[in-house]
Design a protein around this motif. Structure first.
Motif, PDB file in Angstrom:
ATOM      1  N   ASP A  41       0.856  -1.184   0.000  1.00 11.19           N
ATOM      2  CA  ASP A  41       0.000   0.000   0.000  1.00 11.19           C
ATOM      3  C   ASP A  41       0.893   1.235   0.000  1.00 11.19           C
ATOM      4  O   ASP A  41       1.398   1.652   1.037  1.00 11.19           O
ATOM      5  N   TYR A  42       1.080   1.806  -1.172  1.00  8.24           N
ATOM      6  CA  TYR A  42       2.007   2.923  -1.322  1.00  8.24           C
ATOM      7  C   TYR A  42       1.535   4.180  -0.590  1.00  8.24           C
ATOM      8  O   TYR A  42       2.348   4.997  -0.184  1.00  8.24           O
ATOM      9  N   THR A  43       0.239   4.339  -0.436  1.00  6.86           N
ATOM     10  CA  THR A  43      -0.261   5.550   0.203  1.00  6.86           C
ATOM     11  C   THR A  43       0.162   5.654   1.654  1.00  6.86           C
ATOM     12  O   THR A  43       0.290   6.759   2.176  1.00  6.86           O
ATOM     13  N   LEU A  44       0.385   4.531   2.302  1.00  6.38           N
ATOM     14  CA  LEU A  44       0.770   4.579   3.713  1.00  6.38           C
ATOM     15  C   LEU A  44       2.094   5.276   3.917  1.00  6.38           C
ATOM     16  O   LEU A  44       2.262   6.063   4.835  1.00  6.38           O
ATOM     17  N   PHE A  45       3.066   4.981   3.080  1.00  9.98           N
ATOM     18  CA  PHE A  45       4.369   5.589   3.318  1.00  9.98           C
ATOM     19  C   PHE A  45       4.689   6.724   2.363  1.00  9.98           C
ATOM     20  O   PHE A  45       5.696   7.396   2.524  1.00  9.98           O
ATOM     21  N   LEU A  46       3.823   6.991   1.378  1.00 14.55           N
ATOM     22  CA  LEU A  46       4.065   8.128   0.488  1.00 14.55           C
ATOM     23  C   LEU A  46       3.250   9.371   0.851  1.00 14.55           C
ATOM     24  O   LEU A  46       3.698  10.484   0.616  1.00 14.55           O
ATOM     25  N   LEU A 119      -9.400   6.563  11.326  1.00 17.72           N
ATOM     26  CA  LEU A 119      -8.196   6.067  11.986  1.00 17.72           C
ATOM     27  C   LEU A 119      -7.564   4.899  11.231  1.00 17.72           C
ATOM     28  O   LEU A 119      -6.362   4.704  11.281  1.00 17.72           O
ATOM     29  N   GLY A 120      -8.365   4.135  10.516  1.00 16.54           N
ATOM     30  CA  GLY A 120      -7.857   2.996   9.762  1.00 16.54           C
ATOM     31  C   GLY A 120      -7.440   3.328   8.345  1.00 16.54           C
ATOM     32  O   GLY A 120      -6.998   2.456   7.606  1.00 16.54           O
ATOM     33  N   SER A 121      -7.563   4.578   7.955  1.00 17.73           N
ATOM     34  CA  SER A 121      -7.222   4.960   6.585  1.00 17.73           C
ATOM     35  C   SER A 121      -5.795   5.490   6.518  1.00 17.73           C
ATOM     36  O   SER A 121      -5.177   5.799   7.528  1.00 17.73           O
ATOM     37  N   SER A 122      -5.299   5.623   5.312  1.00 17.24           N
ATOM     38  CA  SER A 122      -3.966   6.203   5.140  1.00 17.24           C
ATOM     39  C   SER A 122      -4.031   7.732   5.144  1.00 17.24           C
ATOM     40  O   SER A 122      -2.997   8.388   5.254  1.00 17.24           O
ATOM     41  N   PHE A 123      -5.220   8.299   5.080  1.00 19.37           N
ATOM     42  CA  PHE A 123      -5.362   9.754   5.081  1.00 19.37           C
ATOM     43  C   PHE A 123      -4.932  10.361   6.414  1.00 19.37           C
ATOM     44  O   PHE A 123      -4.469  11.497   6.456  1.00 19.37           O
ATOM     45  N   ILE A 124      -5.053   9.599   7.495  1.00 21.30           N
ATOM     46  CA  ILE A 124      -4.654  10.129   8.798  1.00 21.30           C
ATOM     47  C   ILE A 124      -3.154  10.418   8.830  1.00 21.30           C
ATOM     48  O   ILE A 124      -2.707  11.361   9.485  1.00 21.30           O
ATOM     49  N   TYR A 125      -2.377   9.645   8.091  1.00 21.92           N
ATOM     50  CA  TYR A 125      -0.934   9.898   8.035  1.00 21.92           C
ATOM     51  C   TYR A 125      -0.632  11.190   7.283  1.00 21.92           C
ATOM     52  O   TYR A 125       0.305  11.900   7.613  1.00 21.92           O
ATOM     53  N   PHE A 126      -1.426  11.490   6.267  1.00 16.98           N
ATOM     54  CA  PHE A 126      -1.302  12.761   5.554  1.00 16.98           C
ATOM     55  C   PHE A 126      -1.569  13.912   6.511  1.00 16.98           C
ATOM     56  O   PHE A 126      -0.823  14.885   6.570  1.00 16.98           O
TER      57      PHE A 126
END
Length: 159
Positions: A41-46, A119-126
């Protein structure tokens, strides 16, 4: 200017490491690095990269072009978190409503747990990286060695 680039890069690495460490908490999605690129899942770390640098670059623009003052800039992380959640909830609401409409099923998007989805999405990291970018801008502006030394020397000379 080069020292600011090094400082920003250092703070970004710290924020990125903190986000990686946070990913091991239960409600957040874990960063699973794998060499099977089909399952990665590239969105998690990008997503933290543009989140950090977008907000870091946005703060001076908001001051100069929009005329926001210090009080708004200090309240910015709270507003970012609130509006990020609202934007996510609106996107999820319309996504599930559209999927139900296309499938011909009658479900309600009001019964979703938006907080756990957020909380379970990669958007929270953004969003969290954006808060880190805000923190980097505030740290660099307020603790700059050259401006701190010139202000302290200037005030002692006038006394």
């Amino acid at each position: 200017m080069n020292s600011d680039i090094v400082k920003v890069a250092f703070i970004f690495v710290l924020v990125y490491g903190a986000l990686f460490a946070l990913s091991f908490l239960e409600p957040l999605q874990t960063w699973n690095f794998t060499f099977d690129f089909g399952k990665l899942d590239y969105t998690l770390f990008l997503l933290p990269i543009p989140g950090f640098f977008f907000i870091y670059s946005l703060i001076p623009w908001m001051r100069q072009e929009l005329g926001f003052g210090r009080m708004f800039i200090m309240a910015f992380p709270i507003l970012l978190i609130i509006f990020s959640f609202i934007a996510f909830a609106v996107a999820v609401f319309y996504f599930y409503g559209n999927q139900a409409s296309l499938a011909g099923v009658d479900i309600s998007a009001f019964n979703l747990d938006y907080i756990s989805l957020f909380l379970g999405s990669s958007f929270i990291y953004f969003m969290l990286a954006g808060v880190g970018g805000w923190g980097a801008r505030i740290l660099i502006e307020n603790f700059d060695e050259t401006s701190g030394n010139s202000e302290s020397h200037g005030s002692s000379k006038s006394n």
